[in-house]
Write a protein that holds these residues in place. Sequence first.
Motif, short mmCIF file in Angstrom:
data_model
loop_
_atom_site.label_atom_id
_atom_site.label_comp_id
_atom_site.label_asym_id
_atom_site.label_seq_id
_atom_site.Cartn_x
_atom_site.Cartn_y
_atom_site.Cartn_z
N GLY A 18 19.96 75.53 38.95
CA GLY A 18 19.64 74.22 38.89
C GLY A 18 19.97 73.51 40.29
N THR A 19 20.69 73.80 40.69
CA THR A 19 21.07 72.71 42.22
C THR A 19 19.89 73.36 43.01
OG1 THR A 19 23.38 73.54 41.74
CG2 THR A 19 22.82 72.62 43.95
N ALA A 20 19.83 74.66 43.28
CA ALA A 20 18.73 75.09 44.44
C ALA A 20 17.34 74.30 43.93
CB ALA A 20 18.33 76.47 44.09
N GLY A 21 17.03 74.25 42.48
CA GLY A 21 15.82 73.75 41.77
C GLY A 21 15.62 72.42 42.49
N VAL A 22 16.81 71.68 42.08
CA VAL A 22 16.56 70.01 42.39
C VAL A 22 16.26 69.99 43.72
CG1 VAL A 22 18.04 67.96 42.73
CG2 VAL A 22 18.06 69.50 40.57
N PHE A 23 16.90 70.81 44.83
CA PHE A 23 16.62 70.45 46.28
C PHE A 23 15.16 70.81 46.45
CE2 PHE A 23 21.14 70.17 46.53
CZ PHE A 23 21.24 69.09 47.38
N GLU A 24 14.74 71.99 45.91
CA GLU A 24 13.47 72.59 46.19
C GLU A 24 12.45 71.53 45.74
OE1 GLU A 24 12.69 76.39 44.54
OE2 GLU A 24 10.70 76.31 45.46
N LEU A 25 12.36 71.09 44.49
CA LEU A 25 11.77 70.20 43.98
C LEU A 25 11.36 68.86 44.95
CD1 LEU A 25 9.70 69.90 41.67
CD2 LEU A 25 11.76 68.39 40.62
N THR A 26 12.59 68.25 45.27
CA THR A 26 12.69 67.14 46.23
C THR A 26 12.00 67.47 47.29
OG1 THR A 26 15.05 66.90 45.17
CG2 THR A 26 14.32 65.41 46.82
N GLY A 27 12.28 68.42 48.30
CA GLY A 27 11.58 68.99 49.26
C GLY A 27 10.16 69.26 49.09
N ARG A 28 9.51 69.69 48.00
CA ARG A 28 8.20 69.74 47.81
C ARG A 28 7.47 68.37 47.47
NH1 ARG A 28 6.42 74.63 46.27
NH2 ARG A 28 7.79 76.26 46.04
N LEU A 29 8.42 67.62 46.75
CA LEU A 29 7.68 66.03 46.65
C LEU A 29 7.52 65.43 48.11
CD1 LEU A 29 9.15 65.09 43.39
CD2 LEU A 29 6.96 65.68 44.00
N LEU A 30 8.62 65.57 48.80
CA LEU A 30 8.88 64.72 50.06
C LEU A 30 7.77 65.37 51.11
CD1 LEU A 30 12.66 63.91 50.41
CD2 LEU A 30 10.72 62.29 50.05
N ARG A 31 7.60 66.40 50.83
CA ARG A 31 6.64 67.01 51.91
C ARG A 31 5.47 66.49 52.07
NH1 ARG A 31 4.77 73.24 51.23
NH2 ARG A 31 3.03 73.42 52.45
N HIS A 32 4.84 65.60 51.01
CA HIS A 32 3.64 64.86 51.00
C HIS A 32 3.60 63.89 51.94
CE1 HIS A 32 1.89 67.83 48.32
NE2 HIS A 32 2.96 67.44 47.41
N VAL A 33 4.89 63.34 51.95
CA VAL A 33 5.18 62.18 53.03
C VAL A 33 4.79 62.49 54.35
CG1 VAL A 33 6.58 60.17 53.44
CG2 VAL A 33 6.83 61.19 51.39
N HIS A 34 5.08 63.80 54.60
CA HIS A 34 4.62 64.10 56.10
C HIS A 34 3.24 64.48 56.53
CE1 HIS A 34 8.68 64.70 58.21
NE2 HIS A 34 9.10 64.24 56.84
#
Lengths: 101, 622
Positions: free
Chosen positions: B581-597
């Motif tokens: 769960g912890t890993a998934g939350v971070f991964e999902l956040t990362g995937r979302l934030l990636r589009h900002v770049h």
Amino acid sequence: MNPGLEHYLVVSALLFCLGLVGVVLRRNLLVIYMSLELMLNAANLALVAASRFVGNLDGQVMVFFVVTVAAAEVAVGLALIVALYRRRQTAHVEDLTTLRL
Amino acid sequence: MNAFLTWLVLLAPAGAAVVITLTALRRPATAARWSIGAILVAFAASLVLFRAGATGETAVVWLDLPGLRVDFGLRLDPLSLLMLLVVTGVGSAIHIYSWGYMRGDPGLPRYFAGLSLFSFAMLGIVLATNLLQLFVFWELVGVSSYLLIGFWYERPAAADAAKKAFLTNRVGDFGFLLGIILVWSVLGTLNLAELSAKLRAAPPAWGAAATAAGLLVFCGAVGKSAQFPLHVWLPDAMEGPTPVSALIHAATMVAAGVYLLCRLFFLLNAPALEVIAWTGGLTALLAALLALQQNDIKRILAYSTLSQLGYMVMAVGLSGAGGHPAPAMYHLTTHAFFKALLFLAAGAVIHALHHEQDIWKMGGLARKLPVTFWTFLAGTLALCGAPPFSGFFSKDTILTLAWEREHYALLALGVGVAALTAFYMFRLVLVAFTGPAKSQAPDHAHEAPPVMTVPLVALAVPTLLAGFWGIDRGYARQYGAEAAAAHGWAAHLFEPFAHAPMAAWGGLLAAAAGFVAAWTLYRRAVSDPLPGLLGAPARWLRDRLYFDELYAALIAATQDLLARVVAAVDRWVLAAGLVRGTAGVFELTGRLLRHVHTGNLQTYALLLAAGAVVLLWWTLAR
């Protein structure tokens, strides 16, 4: 009519916004650079005006620093742009997206 | 009381255990001398104390906490004095016998260290002044029994039996500990004398917790004294060396449970006593039935111990409020004598036959091993309750007790068990000692050396005579009851028949019937005729009514269930929820934030400016 502090600040804000628009919209790195300088000078204008109307020299001292740093920045920045141009044969921001994942 | 002598009784075996462990682990003779010497010293000191009739208490403060003060003390009263004599006296015989029986065993020093530790632990229970101290020694008995049952630990059966004994005892001890905590929380003290005084002064202070506390304490006794349903460990404990079996079955360990009940008799109220009486009665019956179809000489004795312990526990339960459990202690004492004798004699047989324990491979041993035979016969007669042996008197007091309490169901049960006892014990005697030799083994048998036969004879004396020594009156004194002594030996012998003829004649005739049945069936038998007569039930009895299998299945099922629950928690809560769960939350956040770049400089500049505007608005507009 004597110009008051508001006038200076409005001019300064206008200049700043012009600079910002230039930075955001223009494509040529050199123009963006010049727009940046415009923003810096907008800030300088606001500082000098405030210093004049508050009766305190601190703002003007600050402006000297900003001018100095800006000069240094221009030297470094222009050098970078020239180097970039030599390597990539372009100075357009759309072409400079290597940072993208 | 003489504090020095009392401490000596307790600490001599402890000292021997320490000395042997530290210095004599490679010197068998030294180890044996220390251990035997220590128990003899303890016996001598106990005798002196008993002759002096010393009573009293001595204690040093052990724990002093707010609301709880625990002493480490020694308490002498009629109960503990007599019990000291039993433990150290029977213990001495067993220690000396061990020197012969265990001779040449490479682990001999370890064995004697364990034996001394065992004696120390048991003496600690006997002398304890408070429940916590008693519990500590109680557990120490458990540990030392574990060490001794598993003495031949390289044999898987012995190691398993040791574990089984230890773990089964834990179940009972858990209840006992809860009972101690309950007693402390309601009455605020753990000291036996204070508890007894408090309850005598104001019985209502106890209130509703009484039955619960009584039954919880009884749990401890159920474990240690191997009552149903925790009886399964005792027969398996036969995997230990035979003298250890004698020690466990006679003077220590199983005696501790009954002793505890008698010690805490003031805690037990009528409903708890009723449960205790029936548990004891059922254990007596069950064990006697199981003993009918066992073929291992030690296992038969083990089941007979269970059965006799059932008698004792039943006697405690029958004593009833206002009565006293002296009959239970009386039977415990005589039983200690003759059961130690039986085990040591069985050990002599096993020794003579080079570790053959199956009675259907013995036969005709009476001529080869005369001393062993006659002493074994004495023990058997005492166990069956034949007058004038000690067992007759003690068993009779229990049956009389049932008679006097008008508890006819348990009286009938006791009489029935007496018949079964005589049957299976004479089955053992007739098959093993008389009749034709059933294998080659008895041909080469020879009598044990004096170091083993002398303890046998020494134990045969109290087996025969202890009924005339007034032991029951000694115990009765503990509970403030004075029984009149019969005048003269003959009068004493016939007194039971005059006092409560139904109980005495019932027990005696039942034993006689059991003997006659055994005589007809087994006098010349070379194989057991009982399975042919009884059919399937005989097989069930031989397989110990499948208690072990049932427990194994129950434990396996419980274990499986627990394992399943734990595995589910691990898989779904820990692994899936927390870790992934912890890993998934971070991964999902990362995937979302990636589009900002986007990589576009001007987007960054715009975002920067927008951020600055938001910050400005944030700080200035508010």
